[in-house]
Design an enzyme around this catalytic site. Sequence first.
Site, PDB file in Angstrom:
ATOM      1  N   HIS A 195      42.046  34.757  44.833  1.00  0.00           N
ATOM      2  CA  HIS A 195      43.429  35.134  44.581  1.00  0.00           C
ATOM      3  C   HIS A 195      43.970  34.485  43.301  1.00  0.00           C
ATOM      4  CE1 HIS A 195      44.723  36.970  48.651  1.00  0.00           C
ATOM      5  NE2 HIS A 195      43.427  37.116  48.451  1.00  0.00           N
ATOM      6  N   HIS A 238      33.970  39.832  51.737  1.00  0.00           N
ATOM      7  CA  HIS A 238      34.161  39.977  53.176  1.00  0.00           C
ATOM      8  C   HIS A 238      32.894  39.694  53.963  1.00  0.00           C
ATOM      9  CE1 HIS A 238      37.832  42.788  52.310  1.00  0.00           C
ATOM     10  NE2 HIS A 238      38.039  41.533  51.970  1.00  0.00           N
TER      11      HIS A 238
END
Length: 724
Positions: A99, A267
């Site tokens: 992020h 993921h």
Amino acid sequence: MDHNNTGDIDKCPFMQGAITTTEKTVTDWWPNSLNLDILHQHDTKTNILGKDFNYQEALKSLDVEGLKKDLHDFMTDSQDWWPADWGHYGGLMIRMAWHSAGSYRLADGRGGGGTGNIRFAPLNSWPDNVSLDKAKRLLWPIKKKYGNSVSWADLIILAGTIAYESMGLKTYGFAFGREDIWSPEKDVYWGAEKEWLAPSDERYTNVDAPDTMENPLAAVQMGLIYVNPEGVNGKQDPLKTALQIRETFKRMAMNDEETVALTAGGHTVGKTHGNGDASILGPEPEAAGVEAQGLGWANPTKTGKGRYTVTSGLEGAWTTHPTKWDNGFFEMLFNHEWESRKSPAGADQWEPVSIKEEDKPVDVEDLTTRLNPMMTDADMAMKMDPIYREISLKFMNDFEYFSDTFARAWFKLTHRDMGPRDRWFGPDVPQEELIWQDPIPKGNYKYDVEAVKAKIAATDLSISELVTAAWDSARTFRGSDLRGGANGARIRLEPQKNWEGNEPAKLQKVLAVLEPIAAEFGISVADTIVLAGNVGVERAIRNAGMSMTVPFAPGRGDATQEMTDVDSFESMEPLVDGYRNYQQKQYTVSPEEIMLDRTQLLGLTAAEMTVLVGGMRVMGANYGGTKHGVFTEQVGALTNDFFVNLTDMIYEWKPLDNGIYEIKNRNTGAVKYTATRLDLVFGSNAILRAYAEVYAQDDNKERFVKDFVAAWTKVMNADRFDIK
């Protein structure tokens, strides 16, 4: 502040609280006023380490291997106040690094992890960054130990990279060199929305056509890094989500294969958190009370940790072994059928219709309990979009290829905004040069500069031709991601040589003269172009009756077409250049606002912008040779005439219908000059007029020339990290 006898809080006697209250600003009172705050971001007074601190020097004392070992140990060394999922901080550290880096966008090079900006608002309080306040705080003991020898920006990205290593991925490499900022980057435009997670429609002309997203934005909603994990505007539709993913990742300089690799690789480890009511979370860090000490999103019920953590609202891991680098993401995605279900927090997610108990991931706290995995709408897009599906199956059937592709994509994601390799440090910097790094060969540092200048001066090239070629080559520099600039001489390559703003025919004429000179002396075309600009400026100074040598630093190299990623340079094309009075077409944003944006990217102050524009005008550097703003009778002389005539009250200024202004003599009514908004703003804006008046003074003619030369040299050397 004391309380009175009745228990009420006394009225503050100091400034009526105006230091922190939301009093109206100048632009609130006068919305059409030009806001120069974007140019004040270059003020270094906020840097607590001082102007003499050199991070590249500090890095030389860094115990790199010790730091890496401490981070490896840290991953499984849980702390009671914020214990790790499954006893491993990997997922949390990867998310923080992701992020931090993932806010980068190609259009203007802003965002990204290169400055540690995730430490400050608004990023530290974005809805998509819930719990990353804890991630940074967990790293504090390591930062405290290594001090100034490692920046927060480097540490955050390294923590994510080491997390992958500790889970089994062979990473591609790592470079130190990211220097921290010390205040929020207020110049970054994140969107016009007034509320977090406002519907995507607000930043699209047509939300069903993702390429209509407002530039320079990349994320689909305010407060998100990429796309909405629940689907477009929170409505599940994997094929529609795929279109948004493709556009968003394209705007982050990623192709389809890199996009699938990053989605799947991100993921493969960790989990989402939505086992609770997100609406009861406390305020974000910027809104929390002082007792929170910079932490936010406190959970008033249960523990708010482990199995009771709430971040995105989705709940569950993607793979059977979420602390291990494996092919589990693709196996889980393709070996099961999926249906839409609600998380405990009420978010829409995808869960398998049926799954064997042993294929489920275990609970983060109770390793004897197994829970359903889940997929986001973006994950389902990897299976349902035809292009993404083909790539995903290729990865599933070739785990080694997937791992290598992801490692390279992760490296690109986390290093994209670091600039040239001259800024990179450490034993793990890859030897391979990658095209997205904008590689430039080393140039010749030792040659007779004065002989080259004499050769250039003996040509028939005009001051305008010499100056504009150098300016157009250097003006592409972006301080945001440290790309562009004169080094490399990419102005002679695709796509730059055909940009309208570079006046291709005029440019080719100049290059046809300068390239043989470069070959004769065995130097780069890049150096020759900059030297030519300096020759033009020095000639203009002599025409003004003064003499001054423009500083020059040799050593630039020449890039080749094969070294140039054409697509990624397209976004750097100048659509407005206030310095050359150029505007490709009319835009919703005023040309002077676009000029401020370009000035900020160049690393210039408002005063430097002012002196450069005034000098470029009188040297006849306007695009197409137009006379707008050329307030002088001595074109080609570096005089302060632009400012003298701009501030002379003998003239009055009248708008015409085509965006041009006439400058008339008040007494005779005769038209003396013409101008654009890009000229007149230096007389209309109070701050810029104050600068213009300084340069218009009779005693500041020499100061004007000195300041112009200093600002010119700053632009020419903006990308010379090899000499900084």
